[in-house]
Design an enzyme around this catalytic site. Structure first.
Site, PDB file in Angstrom:
ATOM      1  N   ASP A  98       0.860  -1.173   0.000  1.00 26.72           N
ATOM      2  CA  ASP A  98       0.000   0.000   0.000  1.00 26.72           C
ATOM      3  C   ASP A  98       0.901   1.229   0.000  1.00 26.72           C
ATOM      4  O   ASP A  98       1.365   1.686   1.051  1.00 26.72           O
ATOM      5  CB  ASP A  98      -0.906  -0.014   1.223  1.00 26.72           C
ATOM      6  CG  ASP A  98      -2.069   0.958   1.092  1.00 26.72           C
ATOM      7  OD1 ASP A  98      -2.077   1.728   0.113  1.00 26.72           O
ATOM      8  OD2 ASP A  98      -2.948   0.941   1.959  1.00 26.72           O
ATOM      9  N   ALA A  99       1.175   1.751  -1.203  1.00 29.66           N
ATOM     10  CA  ALA A  99       2.087   2.884  -1.338  1.00 29.66           C
ATOM     11  C   ALA A  99       1.451   4.054  -2.070  1.00 29.66           C
ATOM     12  O   ALA A  99       1.949   5.171  -1.998  1.00 29.66           O
ATOM     13  CB  ALA A  99       3.359   2.459  -2.073  1.00 29.66           C
ATOM     14  N   LYS A 100       0.371   3.803  -2.818  1.00 26.12           N
ATOM     15  CA  LYS A 100      -0.391   4.848  -3.508  1.00 26.12           C
ATOM     16  C   LYS A 100       0.503   5.754  -4.349  1.00 26.12           C
ATOM     17  O   LYS A 100       0.357   6.975  -4.359  1.00 26.12           O
ATOM     18  CB  LYS A 100      -1.206   5.663  -2.505  1.00 26.12           C
ATOM     19  CG  LYS A 100      -2.201   4.824  -1.696  1.00 26.12           C
ATOM     20  CD  LYS A 100      -2.986   5.686  -0.734  1.00 26.12           C
ATOM     21  CE  LYS A 100      -4.009   4.877   0.050  1.00 26.12           C
ATOM     22  NZ  LYS A 100      -3.402   3.939   1.007  1.00 26.12           N
ATOM     23  N   ARG A 101       1.410   5.162  -5.101  1.00 28.54           N
ATOM     24  CA  ARG A 101       2.297   5.936  -5.958  1.00 28.54           C
ATOM     25  C   ARG A 101       1.554   6.432  -7.192  1.00 28.54           C
ATOM     26  O   ARG A 101       0.634   5.771  -7.687  1.00 28.54           O
ATOM     27  CB  ARG A 101       3.499   5.091  -6.385  1.00 28.54           C
ATOM     28  CG  ARG A 101       4.368   4.584  -5.239  1.00 28.54           C
ATOM     29  CD  ARG A 101       5.007   5.739  -4.476  1.00 28.54           C
ATOM     30  NE  ARG A 101       5.987   5.261  -3.520  1.00 28.54           N
ATOM     31  CZ  ARG A 101       5.930   5.449  -2.209  1.00 28.54           C
ATOM     32  NH1 ARG A 101       4.897   6.092  -1.705  1.00 28.54           N
ATOM     33  NH2 ARG A 101       6.880   5.000  -1.420  1.00 28.54           N
TER      34      ARG A 101
END
Length: 286
Positions: A98-101
């Protein structure tokens, strides 16, 4: 010569069939470390994260480390995240970071090299991406993921109240969130049994989206401590023919120790399966 890697959609489908439809987040924020009697430092982070891996690897389909809670500890935190990902890679459980790049051009390509390309130093089975610079901006990451047999999940309709300002705005009669879903569906068209481009739709919101053609996995965070129960998953995603992956973290991780975490995950997975089976039986009796 080695053949093409197995696609993420197929691997995820197999993992869920074997281990159940639950994703568990590893979210080592300061309060949770304190609940476990651990210090908010790299040593506490390592103890917490590796205990979670011990508890969950091989027992749930997907584990979702939250990158921010590792990054906040600097280089040592990233090293611990690398170890977490390596240990998950050696198990049947898939790792969803879960990094939402989200970025454009060569910068998006840099993120793809970090997480998705073959041999990526922080290689994961899948990663969350933000499409709000335009879904087309994610092309380098999606292409890299598909080549390596990995997947991505695009933020579509998140549960935070602030998200509605952008996500529910309309263009040509469709909400921005629906445009994201439709972009994912276009990537997944014709993929069997499941496409490699998923979407994130919060389990605590009445999303109002048409998900029938998505043909990819739907990550539904918010199960447990955020207020959604197994029945809410059934109600909000009743029309979905693909795979819904409910995600929980605090409700599974609140009690310290591998045995307690594993027991909580198994119990929640059993609840989800019971609701899913009840729904299936009702539909087939109609």
């Amino acid at each position: 010569m080695t053949g093409a890697p197995q696609r993420f959609g197929a691997r995820l489908q197999a993992a869920v069939e074997t281990l159940g439809p639950l994703c568990v987040g590893i979210d080592p924020h300061a309060e949770l470390l304190a609940d476990w009697g651990l210090d908010d430092d790299p040593a506490g982070l390592e103890r917490f994260a590796l205990t979670c891996v011990e508890a969950l690897a091989g027992h749930v389909a997907v584990v979702k480390p939250q990158s921010a809670f590792f990054e906040r500890h600097g280089a040592r935190g990233i090293a611990i995240l690398e170890r977490v990902l390596a240990e998950l890679a050696a198990s049947p459980t898939l790792a969803l970071l879960d990094a939402k790049r989200g970025d454009i051009g060569s910068t998006m390509g840099g993120y793809a090299d970090a997480y998705l390309a073959p041999g990526a130093p922080l290689g994961v089975d899948a990663i969350t991406l933000s499409p709000y610079l335009g879904p087309e901006s994610l092309a380098p990451a999606i292409s890299a993921a598909v080549r390596a047999g990995r997947g991505v999940f695009l933020l579509a309709r998140t549960s935070n109240p602030e998200g509605a300002t952008v996500q529910l705005a309309e263009r040509d009669g469709r909400s921005v969130a629906q445009l994201v879903v439709d972009a994912a569906a276009a990537h997944n068209s014709g993929r069997e049994p499941l496409g490699d481009v998923g979407v994130v739709v919060g389990a605590t919101v009445d999303h109002g989206l048409d998900l029938t053609a998505a043909n990819g996995p739907i990550l539904a965070p918010g199960l447990g401590a955020q207020g959604a129960g197994p029945g809410d998953i059934r109600a909000r995603f009743a029309g979905v023919t693909g795979l819904v992956l409910p995600s929980a973290s605090r409700s599974v991780l609140r009690r310290p120790g591998a045995a307690a975490v594993r027991s909580a995950a198994r119990s929640l997975c059993a609840e989800l399966e019971a609701v899913r089976q009840d729904w299936h039986d009702r539909v087939t009796r109609r």
